[in-house]
Design a protein around this motif. Sequence first.
Motif, PDB file in Angstrom:
ATOM      1  N   ARG A 197       0.851  -1.173   0.000  1.00  0.00           N
ATOM      2  CA  ARG A 197       0.000   0.000   0.000  1.00  0.00           C
ATOM      3  C   ARG A 197       0.894   1.233   0.000  1.00  0.00           C
ATOM      4  N   ARG A 198       0.697   2.103  -0.977  1.00  0.00           N
ATOM      5  CA  ARG A 198       1.474   3.337  -1.020  1.00  0.00           C
ATOM      6  C   ARG A 198       0.668   4.434  -0.346  1.00  0.00           C
ATOM      7  N   LEU A 199       1.268   5.077   0.624  1.00  0.00           N
ATOM      8  CA  LEU A 199       0.563   6.131   1.337  1.00  0.00           C
ATOM      9  C   LEU A 199       0.317   7.301   0.399  1.00  0.00           C
ATOM     10  N   VAL A 200      -0.822   7.974   0.583  1.00  0.00           N
ATOM     11  CA  VAL A 200      -1.136   9.150  -0.232  1.00  0.00           C
ATOM     12  C   VAL A 200      -0.601  10.398   0.480  1.00  0.00           C
ATOM     13  N   CYS A 201      -0.655  11.518  -0.261  1.00  0.00           N
ATOM     14  CA  CYS A 201      -0.025  12.774   0.195  1.00  0.00           C
ATOM     15  C   CYS A 201      -0.391  13.120   1.629  1.00  0.00           C
ATOM     16  N   THR A 202      -1.719  13.060   1.922  1.00  0.00           N
ATOM     17  CA  THR A 202      -2.185  13.596   3.198  1.00  0.00           C
ATOM     18  C   THR A 202      -1.970  12.635   4.353  1.00  0.00           C
ATOM     19  N   GLU A 203      -1.427  11.446   4.086  1.00  0.00           N
ATOM     20  CA  GLU A 203      -1.106  10.565   5.206  1.00  0.00           C
ATOM     21  C   GLU A 203       0.202  10.962   5.863  1.00  0.00           C
ATOM     22  N   CYS A 204       1.014  11.729   5.150  1.00  0.00           N
ATOM     23  CA  CYS A 204       2.241  12.243   5.750  1.00  0.00           C
ATOM     24  C   CYS A 204       2.188  13.752   5.922  1.00  0.00           C
ATOM     25  N   HIS A 205       1.692  14.451   4.906  1.00  0.00           N
ATOM     26  CA  HIS A 205       1.681  15.914   4.954  1.00  0.00           C
ATOM     27  C   HIS A 205       0.310  16.410   5.407  1.00  0.00           C
TER      28      HIS A 205
END
Lengths: 360, 238
Positions: free
Chosen positions: B173-181
Amino acid sequence: MRLPVVKNQESVHSSASSCGDGCTCSGGANPYTGSTRPGMTRRSFLRRGAAVTGGLAALAASLSPLRDLDGDDIPSVQKFLQKHYKEMSGEEMEEALARIRKEVEKRYDVRPDIRDFKPMDGVEFVYGLNLSRCIGCRKCVHACVAENNQSRDPEIQYIRVLEMPRGSVDIEDGDHSYDRATVPDENHYYMPIQCHQCANPPCVKVCPVEATWQEDDGITVIDYDWCIGCRYCEAACPYWARRFNFAKPTLPKADLNPNMAYLSNRPREKGVMEKCHFCLQRTRQGRLPACLEVCPTGARKFGNILDPQSEVSQILKTKRVFVLKADVGTLPRFFYYFDERDPISDIPLEASSEHAGESA
Amino acid sequence: MGVGSASQSFSATWGAPLGGLLIGPAFLALAAVMWFGSLEIITPGAPTPLFDKSALTPGGLRPRMDEPPTSLIGGYNQRCNDCHQVFTSRFDPSRPPSQHTHIHFDHGINDSCTNCHARKNRERLILRDGVEIPFNEVATLCQQCHGPVYRDWKRGTHGKTMGSWQMGSPAQRRLVCTECHDPHAPTYAPMVPLPGPNTLHMGERAEVVHQKPERNPLRRWTTPARDADPHPINEEHN
């Protein structure tokens, strides 16, 4: 040879019988040496006595480390007779795993799930690390310790995060004991170093007992039961990746990770080497290394270089990667790279000019 | 007599009468100073404080947000449109917002809510060409400005992948932008680093069950600090 001995005994006996109370051994004895033995003067007696006493003391001293022997330090017969990893048959490996299971359960009160994972076909592991993204939070260091059952006291850590001054890639300038309230520091970048799993590993070449070798998926492993602890590999490694158990490793029972592999994170003994093994108990099951999964910035990338679609293949294709100490010819499987535009170095113009003023 | 002649020869040689008698005690004193002095130097300080183990939770920094969030207002979970279909709202970047005050907003020149949130339907996001997209396609929104990063994310060289290194594996599963930022303040906040390699004082002391501390070759370093040590070595196992 027999006759003189008998004579000596007789003479000793006769002198003893001739001596009374307050004897000065003058009667029948040599009045100058005080000895009835021919050739055994008082001086030579003292000399021999001193030599024998000293010798016994030295022997006792040399054996005194045995007092430190713990019952658990003495290898069981089974462990003593255990073959090299590569020479063990399937049943022998099962026996060894059963023995380790028992030992771990006795020591940590946890029944471990220990297995022997073999390399997967068509897989060669490669690690990529984006230096533009690493912020030096050291989460990887501690996640690795938690996953791989390293000793907590004395400390053993596989990953060393270097704080590097901007503008230098000379790791001699790095500092791994930085202590800041917050990271990243705007004048530094951060470079984690761990085992590079070299394709031409000097540590494997120097091992006198072949206790360490490179597997088909590129991971250099150690048979902890075969290692003699000579530390040649530690000296040979240009990346300071190998760690030695100077003392008996200790870790709290509650912190033991029960998912183990023979070649990776099973508990080690005093006097053996250990190092990063790309979490092979995880990666050979398709999972990702612990240091990667805990990384808050996604600076760490791991995958199969033989798969052209994998993330690491894409990195090697599209990024300008470099390896540490490329000139020593170790061919590491650990690649560093920067993004085209470094987000951390995006310092506002005023700030950078202020800093330039300070240093001037 | 003999002593006198010896000291005379000493004074002749060294120029210090009876100096020879002082050398032995002086050496002993020096040895004592070095011995106790060295003990002083290597006595360790206080152990490094423990860190919160929750810092080692794998995954992104933020929860995945496939659906727009709800707000607890008046005891009910209200959806965005419950309010925004009644109230029109403008956002003036020069003044702090009267609602949603918990949002820390710091996204550079992108300083208006409706650049990303659809004005008509607050439960959707909006692209520059007016197309409304659901929250779970946030990467399409971000890539309008962050092209190179989006390109890298599609390739897998930016961002974080969880689960498996095997491409196409269901566990991957590749995390999307808002899961880190944080989309409202996408720059990473500074972090407190976890303790460094402070030899022998990382974290809590282990149970020393099989080891006799007084025979431990590292006993000088493992000896607790003078006054109080919150994690003494277990003495009862000796």
